[in-house]
Motif scaffolding. Structure first.
Motif, PDB file in Angstrom:
ATOM      1  N   ALA A   1       1.003  -1.152   0.132  1.00 19.40           N
ATOM      2  CA  ALA A   1      -0.081   0.113  -0.068  1.00 19.40           C
ATOM      3  C   ALA A   1       0.752   1.125   0.167  1.00 19.40           C
ATOM      4  CB  ALA A   1      -0.814   0.046   1.076  1.00 19.40           C
ATOM      5  N   SER A   2       0.425   2.291  -0.758  1.00 19.88           N
ATOM      6  CA  SER A   2       1.263   3.372  -1.049  1.00 19.88           C
ATOM      7  C   SER A   2       1.466   4.279   0.384  1.00 19.88           C
ATOM      8  CB  SER A   2       0.744   4.298  -2.186  1.00 19.88           C
ATOM      9  OG  SER A   2       0.932   3.925  -3.153  1.00 19.88           O
ATOM     10  N   ASN A   3       0.238   4.181   1.245  1.00 23.85           N
ATOM     11  CA  ASN A   3       0.725   4.971   2.584  1.00 23.85           C
ATOM     12  C   ASN A   3       1.564   4.332   3.570  1.00 23.85           C
ATOM     13  OD1 ASN A   3      -0.844   2.643   3.296  1.00 23.85           O
ATOM     14  ND2 ASN A   3      -2.695   3.886   3.664  1.00 23.85           N
ATOM     15  N   LYS A   4       1.954   2.952   3.221  1.00 20.83           N
ATOM     16  CA  LYS A   4       3.202   2.391   4.009  1.00 20.83           C
ATOM     17  C   LYS A   4       4.513   2.653   3.484  1.00 20.83           C
ATOM     18  CE  LYS A   4       0.563  -1.614   5.741  1.00 20.83           C
ATOM     19  NZ  LYS A   4       0.195  -2.986   5.630  1.00 20.83           N
ATOM     20  N   THR A   5       5.170   3.614   4.103  1.00 17.60           N
ATOM     21  CA  THR A   5       6.476   3.983   3.675  1.00 17.60           C
ATOM     22  C   THR A   5       7.598   2.924   3.946  1.00 17.60           C
ATOM     23  OG1 THR A   5       5.766   6.035   4.490  1.00 17.60           O
ATOM     24  CG2 THR A   5       8.021   6.035   3.558  1.00 17.60           C
ATOM     25  N   VAL A   6       8.112   2.359   2.592  1.00 19.66           N
ATOM     26  CA  VAL A   6       9.066   1.272   2.802  1.00 19.66           C
ATOM     27  C   VAL A   6      10.244   1.687   1.993  1.00 19.66           C
ATOM     28  CG1 VAL A   6       7.674  -0.955   3.162  1.00 19.66           C
ATOM     29  CG2 VAL A   6       8.169  -0.054   0.934  1.00 19.66           C
ATOM     30  N   SER A   7      11.527   1.307   2.517  1.00 19.85           N
ATOM     31  CA  SER A   7      12.774   1.344   1.498  1.00 19.85           C
ATOM     32  C   SER A   7      12.982   0.141   0.642  1.00 19.85           C
ATOM     33  CB  SER A   7      13.876   1.350   2.614  1.00 19.85           C
ATOM     34  OG  SER A   7      14.121   0.258   3.433  1.00 19.85           O
ATOM     35  N   GLU A   8      13.720   0.379   0.035  1.00 20.79           N
ATOM     36  CA  GLU A   8      13.869  -0.513  -1.172  1.00 20.79           C
ATOM     37  C   GLU A   8      14.389  -1.907  -0.534  1.00 20.79           C
ATOM     38  OE1 GLU A   8      16.354  -0.228  -4.121  1.00 20.79           O
ATOM     39  OE2 GLU A   8      16.009   1.820  -4.843  1.00 20.79           O
ATOM     40  N   ASP A   9      14.995  -1.785   0.583  1.00 21.16           N
ATOM     41  CA  ASP A   9      15.538  -3.115   1.421  1.00 21.16           C
ATOM     42  C   ASP A   9      14.458  -4.047   2.053  1.00 21.16           C
ATOM     43  OD1 ASP A   9      17.898  -2.551   0.259  1.00 21.16           O
ATOM     44  OD2 ASP A   9      18.434  -1.569   2.039  1.00 21.16           O
TER      45      ASP A   9
ATOM     46  N   ARG B   1      11.347  -4.606   1.028  1.00 21.52           N
ATOM     47  CA  ARG B   1      10.263  -5.051  -0.002  1.00 21.52           C
ATOM     48  C   ARG B   1       9.632  -6.351   0.830  1.00 21.52           C
ATOM     49  NH1 ARG B   1      14.645  -4.186  -3.513  1.00 21.52           N
ATOM     50  NH2 ARG B   1      14.800  -6.484  -4.095  1.00 21.52           N
ATOM     51  N   GLY B   2      10.102  -7.124   1.374  1.00 23.06           N
ATOM     52  CA  GLY B   2       9.374  -8.239   2.137  1.00 23.06           C
ATOM     53  C   GLY B   2       8.254  -7.723   3.204  1.00 23.06           C
ATOM     54  N   ARG B   3       8.048  -6.423   3.496  1.00 23.37           N
ATOM     55  CA  ARG B   3       6.655  -6.060   4.278  1.00 23.37           C
ATOM     56  C   ARG B   3       5.677  -6.154   3.379  1.00 23.37           C
ATOM     57  NH1 ARG B   3       8.306  -0.467   6.609  1.00 23.37           N
ATOM     58  NH2 ARG B   3       6.065  -0.498   7.122  1.00 23.37           N
ATOM     59  N   GLY B   4       5.726  -6.299   1.935  1.00 27.67           N
ATOM     60  CA  GLY B   4       4.796  -6.049   1.289  1.00 27.67           C
ATOM     61  C   GLY B   4       4.369  -7.602   0.754  1.00 27.67           C
ATOM     62  N   LEU B   5       3.650  -7.711  -0.194  1.00 33.84           N
ATOM     63  CA  LEU B   5       3.529  -9.240  -0.807  1.00 33.84           C
ATOM     64  C   LEU B   5       4.742  -9.144  -1.946  1.00 33.84           C
ATOM     65  CD1 LEU B   5      -0.285  -9.156  -1.957  1.00 33.84           C
ATOM     66  CD2 LEU B   5       0.728 -10.061   0.172  1.00 33.84           C
ATOM     67  N   GLN B   6       5.386 -10.011  -1.603  1.00 31.81           N
ATOM     68  CA  GLN B   6       6.732 -10.344  -2.399  1.00 31.81           C
ATOM     69  C   GLN B   6       6.684 -11.691  -3.313  1.00 31.81           C
ATOM     70  OE1 GLN B   6      10.169  -9.739  -0.485  1.00 31.81           O
ATOM     71  NE2 GLN B   6      11.299  -9.044  -2.376  1.00 31.81           N
TER      72      GLN B   6
END
Ligand code: FES
Ligand code: FE2
Length: 343
Positions: free
Chosen positions: A234-242, A244-249
């Motif tokens: 979700a765009s409202n969850k700020t993630v760094s490139e590293d 990515r595993g917090r999203g669906l990967q």
């Protein structure tokens, strides 16, 4: 056909090699494969040195192969152990064998200098052996195209919008430029598509009620391994490139066998961090990917036919070609280094 010799090539799914004789082609060479009684995999030229009968037309006897024409028999190490009706076996009566190893559900073969065939050099994705990830093996997709044309496709996220509009892409990605850089043994191409509608593929596995960020990281490990890391958050969850595993990967791994100049086999499998232990999800994901990879197959086979029809056509180069060109330069450099060493 010039190719990198001193590297491991993925050849066949492990589960397809058992106690019977099977053949696979690699760079035009016919290889015979079988499992020995201890479970290791023997690979040898599928060619009896007597009259060139394919050994695959013979029989497996214990760990040895008996030719189906006059019964010359070869051990798994290629040495001739028997010539019916003839007590003396000449020193040159053996057949060439090739080192094999198993990794990521596949048998890998080494065609080059056997003293440097170190299985530690075989590509391996760390998540493949991690119980927190779900692995699903896909198909061995035959594509009537040169393996480097498939490699071009796997270094090129820009095709997704146009080739896979109903599965992996949507028009939000159309104008987002891709970036690329060298990695140790190949090329990385990537892009983020920010604040876009979720694609149908991921909509099924997460609850997204707003815009999402979606990434593609295409890793190409020359000459024959591509790993596509793609996912969404979700765009409202700020993630760094590293992170990515917090999203669906998901990693879609393509382990490519160059069969000959005009044919390759794409062994594909997926490793994902969502819907673990969910067989129905695995089946759905693979049904979608099967559609997508067949879309690639159609266009690559059509291109192969056009290349044969117009061998001297002067092509236009686009920005999206930067990464495929980089990948091809890597493969060329590997071949050149081997040629130089041999000289
Ligand atoms: S062709 Fe194999 S033994 Fe004669
Ligand atoms: Fe594709």
């Amino acid at each position: 056909m010039k190719f990198v010799r001193n590297t491991w090539y993925p050849l066949v799914w492990s589960h397809d090699v058992g106690r019977s004789l099977i053949t696979r082609k690699l760079f035009g060479e016919d290889l015979l494969l079988y499992r020995t009684e201890s479970g290791s995999v023997a690979a040898m030229l599928d060619l009896c040195p007597h009259r060139l009968a394919p050994l695959s037309m013979g029989r497996l006897k214990g760990d040895a192969v008996e030719c189906g024409y006059h019964g010359m028999t070869f051990g798994a190490d290629g040495r001739c152990t028997r010539i019916p009706g003839q007590p003396i076996i000449g020193a040159k009566s053996g057949i060439k064998t090739y080192p094999t190893a198993e990794r990521m559900g596949l048998i890998w073969v080494w065609l080059g200098d056997q003293s440097s065939a170190d299985p530690k050099r075989i590509f391996s994705l760390a998540q493949h052996d991690d119980p927190n990830w779900c692995i699903t093996y896909g198909d061995a997709l035959r594509i009537d195209a040169n393996y480097l044309n498939l490699a071009d496709n796997l270094c090129d996220p820009s095709h997704v919008t146009f080739v896979h509009p109903t599965t992996l892409g949507n028009s939000a990605g159309e104008n987002v430029p891709v970036q690329n850089r060298d990695i140790e043994d190949g090329v990385l191409v990537w892009r983020w598509i920010k604040s876009a509608p979720v694609i149908p593929f991921f909509a099924q596995y997460g609850s997204f009620d707003g815009p999402v960020d979606r990434w593609h990281y295409y890793y190409y490990h020359a000459p024959c391994v591509a790993v596509i890391d793609f996912g969404t958050i979700a765009s409202n969850k700020t993630v760094s490139e590293d992170e990515r595993g917090r999203g669906l990967q998901m990693f879609a791994c393509h382990l490519i066998t160059p069969v000959d100049e005009n044919t390759c086999v794409d062994h594909w499998l997926t490793v994902r961090n969502f819907s673990l232990n969910d067989d129905a999800a695995s089946e759905r994901i693979h049904a979608d990917l099967r559609i997508a990879f067949n879309e690639d197959k159609s266009i690559l086979e059509a291109i192969q036919r056009k290349e044969a029809q117009y061998p001297d056509f002067r092509r236009v180069t686009l920005g999206v070609d930067a990464a495929p060109h980089r990948m091809r330069r890597k493969v060329d450099a590997m071949i050149a280094a081997e040629t130089e060493r041999a000289a």
